[in-house]
Design a protein around this motif. Structure first.
Motif, PDB file in Angstrom:
ATOM      1  N   ARG A  71       0.827  -1.212   0.000  1.00 51.47           N
ATOM      2  CA  ARG A  71       0.000   0.000   0.000  1.00 51.47           C
ATOM      3  C   ARG A  71       0.865   1.267   0.000  1.00 51.47           C
ATOM      4  N   TRP A  72       1.927   1.276   0.802  1.00 50.23           N
ATOM      5  CA  TRP A  72       2.828   2.432   0.859  1.00 50.23           C
ATOM      6  C   TRP A  72       4.265   1.941   0.636  1.00 50.23           C
ATOM      7  N   PRO A  73       4.626   1.492  -0.553  1.00 47.25           N
ATOM      8  CA  PRO A  73       5.940   0.858  -0.765  1.00 47.25           C
ATOM      9  C   PRO A  73       7.112   1.794  -0.484  1.00 47.25           C
ATOM     10  N   ALA A  74       6.986   3.085  -0.827  1.00 49.18           N
ATOM     11  CA  ALA A  74       8.110   4.008  -0.599  1.00 49.18           C
ATOM     12  C   ALA A  74       8.346   4.210   0.889  1.00 49.18           C
ATOM     13  N   LEU A  75       7.276   4.435   1.663  1.00 50.14           N
ATOM     14  CA  LEU A  75       7.404   4.619   3.107  1.00 50.14           C
ATOM     15  C   LEU A  75       7.919   3.353   3.767  1.00 50.14           C
ATOM     16  N   SER A  76       7.402   2.221   3.331  1.00 49.04           N
ATOM     17  CA  SER A  76       7.855   0.946   3.894  1.00 49.04           C
ATOM     18  C   SER A  76       9.342   0.751   3.656  1.00 49.04           C
ATOM     19  N   LEU A  77       9.802   1.035   2.434  1.00 46.68           N
ATOM     20  CA  LEU A  77      11.218   0.870   2.123  1.00 46.68           C
ATOM     21  C   LEU A  77      12.079   1.818   2.949  1.00 46.68           C
ATOM     22  N   ALA A  78      11.623   3.052   3.141  1.00 48.39           N
ATOM     23  CA  ALA A  78      12.395   4.030   3.911  1.00 48.39           C
ATOM     24  C   ALA A  78      12.558   3.572   5.355  1.00 48.39           C
ATOM     25  N   LEU A  79      11.465   3.135   5.997  1.00 52.70           N
ATOM     26  CA  LEU A  79      11.528   2.711   7.396  1.00 52.70           C
ATOM     27  C   LEU A  79      12.371   1.451   7.559  1.00 52.70           C
ATOM     28  N   VAL A  80      12.174   0.495   6.656  1.00 55.40           N
ATOM     29  CA  VAL A  80      12.959  -0.744   6.743  1.00 55.40           C
ATOM     30  C   VAL A  80      14.444  -0.435   6.552  1.00 55.40           C
ATOM     31  N   SER A  81      14.765   0.490   5.649  1.00 54.44           N
ATOM     32  CA  SER A  81      16.166   0.843   5.396  1.00 54.44           C
ATOM     33  C   SER A  81      16.806   1.469   6.628  1.00 54.44           C
ATOM     34  N   VAL A  82      16.061   2.338   7.303  1.00 53.42           N
ATOM     35  CA  VAL A  82      16.584   2.955   8.526  1.00 53.42           C
ATOM     36  C   VAL A  82      16.829   1.888   9.591  1.00 53.42           C
ATOM     37  N   GLY A  83      15.839   0.996   9.745  1.00 59.95           N
ATOM     38  CA  GLY A  83      16.005  -0.082  10.728  1.00 59.95           C
ATOM     39  C   GLY A  83      17.179  -0.975  10.389  1.00 59.95           C
ATOM     40  N   PHE A  84      17.363  -1.275   9.106  1.00 57.63           N
ATOM     41  CA  PHE A  84      18.477  -2.123   8.682  1.00 57.63           C
ATOM     42  C   PHE A  84      19.821  -1.440   8.971  1.00 57.63           C
ATOM     43  N   ALA A  85      19.894  -0.134   8.696  1.00 58.56           N
ATOM     44  CA  ALA A  85      21.140   0.592   8.936  1.00 58.56           C
ATOM     45  C   ALA A  85      21.515   0.558  10.413  1.00 58.56           C
ATOM     46  N   VAL A  86      20.543   0.805  11.299  1.00 50.19           N
ATOM     47  CA  VAL A  86      20.822   0.780  12.734  1.00 50.19           C
ATOM     48  C   VAL A  86      21.211  -0.627  13.176  1.00 50.19           C
ATOM     49  N   ASP A  87      20.503  -1.638  12.613  1.00 50.79           N
ATOM     50  CA  ASP A  87      20.811  -3.041  12.920  1.00 50.79           C
ATOM     51  C   ASP A  87      22.281  -3.331  12.628  1.00 50.79           C
ATOM     52  N   GLN A  88      22.763  -2.885  11.471  1.00 45.35           N
ATOM     53  CA  GLN A  88      24.150  -3.157  11.080  1.00 45.35           C
ATOM     54  C   GLN A  88      25.139  -2.334  11.911  1.00 45.35           C
ATOM     55  N   LEU A  89      24.815  -1.089  12.152  1.00 46.81           N
ATOM     56  CA  LEU A  89      25.722  -0.232  12.917  1.00 46.81           C
ATOM     57  C   LEU A  89      25.829  -0.678  14.379  1.00 46.81           C
ATOM     58  N   LEU A 100      14.925  -6.093   4.301  1.00 40.60           N
ATOM     59  CA  LEU A 100      15.351  -5.104   3.309  1.00 40.60           C
ATOM     60  C   LEU A 100      15.167  -5.590   1.872  1.00 40.60           C
ATOM     61  N   PRO A 101      15.656  -6.764   1.492  1.00 42.08           N
ATOM     62  CA  PRO A 101      15.395  -7.211   0.113  1.00 42.08           C
ATOM     63  C   PRO A 101      13.910  -7.402  -0.163  1.00 42.08           C
ATOM     64  N   LEU A 102      13.148  -7.822   0.844  1.00 41.52           N
ATOM     65  CA  LEU A 102      11.700  -7.958   0.644  1.00 41.52           C
ATOM     66  C   LEU A 102      11.065  -6.604   0.359  1.00 41.52           C
ATOM     67  N   ALA A 103      11.493  -5.576   1.109  1.00 43.37           N
ATOM     68  CA  ALA A 103      10.962  -4.230   0.880  1.00 43.37           C
ATOM     69  C   ALA A 103      11.374  -3.706  -0.498  1.00 43.37           C
ATOM     70  N   LEU A 104      12.596  -4.034  -0.922  1.00 47.46           N
ATOM     71  CA  LEU A 104      13.048  -3.607  -2.242  1.00 47.46           C
ATOM     72  C   LEU A 104      12.248  -4.282  -3.360  1.00 47.46           C
ATOM     73  N   ILE A 105      11.989  -5.573  -3.207  1.00 43.08           N
ATOM     74  CA  ILE A 105      11.173  -6.285  -4.205  1.00 43.08           C
ATOM     75  C   ILE A 105       9.784  -5.665  -4.293  1.00 43.08           C
ATOM     76  N   SER A 106       9.197  -5.400  -3.129  1.00 41.41           N
ATOM     77  CA  SER A 106       7.853  -4.812  -3.109  1.00 41.41           C
ATOM     78  C   SER A 106       7.852  -3.415  -3.711  1.00 41.41           C
ATOM     79  N   ALA A 107       8.876  -2.621  -3.403  1.00 45.92           N
ATOM     80  CA  ALA A 107       8.944  -1.273  -3.974  1.00 45.92           C
ATOM     81  C   ALA A 107       9.100  -1.337  -5.491  1.00 45.92           C
ATOM     82  N   GLY A 108       9.964  -2.235  -5.969  1.00 42.84           N
ATOM     83  CA  GLY A 108      10.137  -2.380  -7.405  1.00 42.84           C
ATOM     84  C   GLY A 108       8.869  -2.835  -8.101  1.00 42.84           C
TER      85      GLY A 108
END
Length: 388
Positions: A71-89, A100-108
């Motif tokens: 429903r909101w692929p851009a917002l979903s990708l942005a939030l997941v990306s932020v969470g992924f970045a913090v997870d890695q850091l 993250l790859p799931l959100a990217l597939i959905s956004a694409g």
């Protein structure tokens, strides 16, 4: 072999965010399983650290936005990306990184606007993350490792874009099929209207013209006017039948309402005789209930041939022969007189030329033209039993 079970109907009636939420919850729950700790995505060589008070918020930010991935692929990708970045850091390296790859597939697959802009923004955001991870680590991760992970993310986006193009192509195919179906149905209805209106109106015109010369013979005038009235009633009946076919509720009639009732060929011949055309009629065999559309097409062939005889060879002897076989119906209509040649296929394409198409659809043969004896002959061989 038992096929895959389909989801119950109530599941598809739920909002799309509700249906997408379980995937995020599953990833979130799996991230807290002790056996999976430290087994998730790892970019760079930061050591894995145990979960702390911030973990729940980070993993929740990484997984739960998947509920809005369609429903909101851009917002979903942005939030997941932020969470992924913090997870890695933070070095959690949880299985939640799969979001993250799931959100990217959905956004694409589901983004409708600003697709290139969002792809560039995500790519640009990856650069400072990779630099930060490289500086915080011990230098064990090479540049090629970061590039490889980036290419994996690009692949995920590409999979989503491929799904989008496939879905769009399927939607276009279905649209074209629906448009072709509507066009074919409009053409069929136009031909039916042409057959009905042309025949009845031609008969009425001929009968009305004859009535002008019968004012001195009241009995013959009365019969002619009665024939005009009967023809008008038949026209109204046939038109009402065609309009019933356009009624959405008409499909509940399983009796094959398109096929003319038994005896209509004889009624058609009698009507033509009443218009002043001498017609010899021969019918062999009995119409089969399983003839399908063949009966209707045979009726239309006779109707169109008699209409042309009235228009172009009025008063000339006409013969109609119909034979109902077990596998096919044959029709032959011949008319004397040189004027009949004017009825050769052509014109609007809804007369004899249209009949050629209708017979061909059922796999039959159709011909119309002058015979060796100078008569204009219409012949048709129509395979029986086709529901087309």
């Amino acid at each position: 072999m038992i096929g895959p079970r389909r989801a119950p109907g109530w599941w598809h009636q739920l909002d799309v965010t509700v249906r997408d939420l379980p995937l995020g919850l599953l990833l979130l729950a799996g991230s807290f399983l002790p056996a999976l700790h430290g087994k998730g995505t790892q970019v760079g060589d930061l050591p894995t650290r145990p979960f702390d008070a911030l973990t729940i918020a980070v993993l929740g930010l990484e997984c739960l936005p998947l509920a809005g991935r369609r429903r909101w692929p851009a917002l979903s990708l942005a939030l997941v990306s932020v969470g992924f970045a913090v997870d890695q850091l933070r070095g959690y390296h949880s299985v939640a990184g799969t979001a993250l790859p799931l959100a990217l597939i959905s956004a694409g697959a589901h983004l409708e606007r600003h697709r290139r802009t969002i792809a560039l923004v995500v790519s640009a955001a990856y650069v400072p993350l990779a630099v930060a991870l490289y500086r915080l680590g011990s230098g064990g991760e090479t540049v090629s490792g970061f590039v490889t992970f980036y290419l994996a993310l690009v692949l995920a986006w590409g999979v989503g874009a491929w799904l989008r193009s496939t879905r769009a192509a399927e939607a276009e195919r279905r649209r074209r099929v629906a448009e072709d179906t509507r066009t074919a149905e409009r053409t069929r209805i136009a031909r039916e209207l042409h057959d009905v209106v042309t025949h009845h109106v031609t008969a009425m015109v001929v009968q009305a013209e004859a009535a002008r010369y019968l004012t001195g013979a009241p009995d013959r005038l009365d019969r002619t006017l009665t024939a005009v009235t009967d023809t008008g009633r038949l026209a109204i009946s046939d038109l009402r039948h065609l309009l019933d076919l356009l009624d959405p509720g008409h499909g509940t009639d399983t009796g094959g309402g398109r096929t003319p009732p038994a005896g209509r060929l004889l009624t058609l011949v009698e009507q033509t005789r009443g218009a002043g055309q001498p017609v010899e009629f021969t019918e062999e065999g009995t119409p089969s209930p399983s003839a399908g559309s063949a009966d209707l097409v045979a009726y239309r062939v006779v109707q169109e041939a008699l209409t042309n005889a009235l228009k172009y060879a009025h008063g000339s002897r006409t013969s109609v022969r119909v034979r109902h076989g077990r596998k096919e119906i044959t029709v032959e209509v011949g008319t004397d007189g040189p004027g009949s040649a004017a009825a050769s296929p052509g014109g609007s394409g809804r007369g004899l030329a249209g009949l050629r198409d209708r017979v061909a659809v059922l796999g039959g043969e159709f011909s119309a033209g002058l015979a060796d004896d100078g008569r204009f002959v219409v012949r048709a061989r129509i395979p029986a039993g086709s529901p087309a």
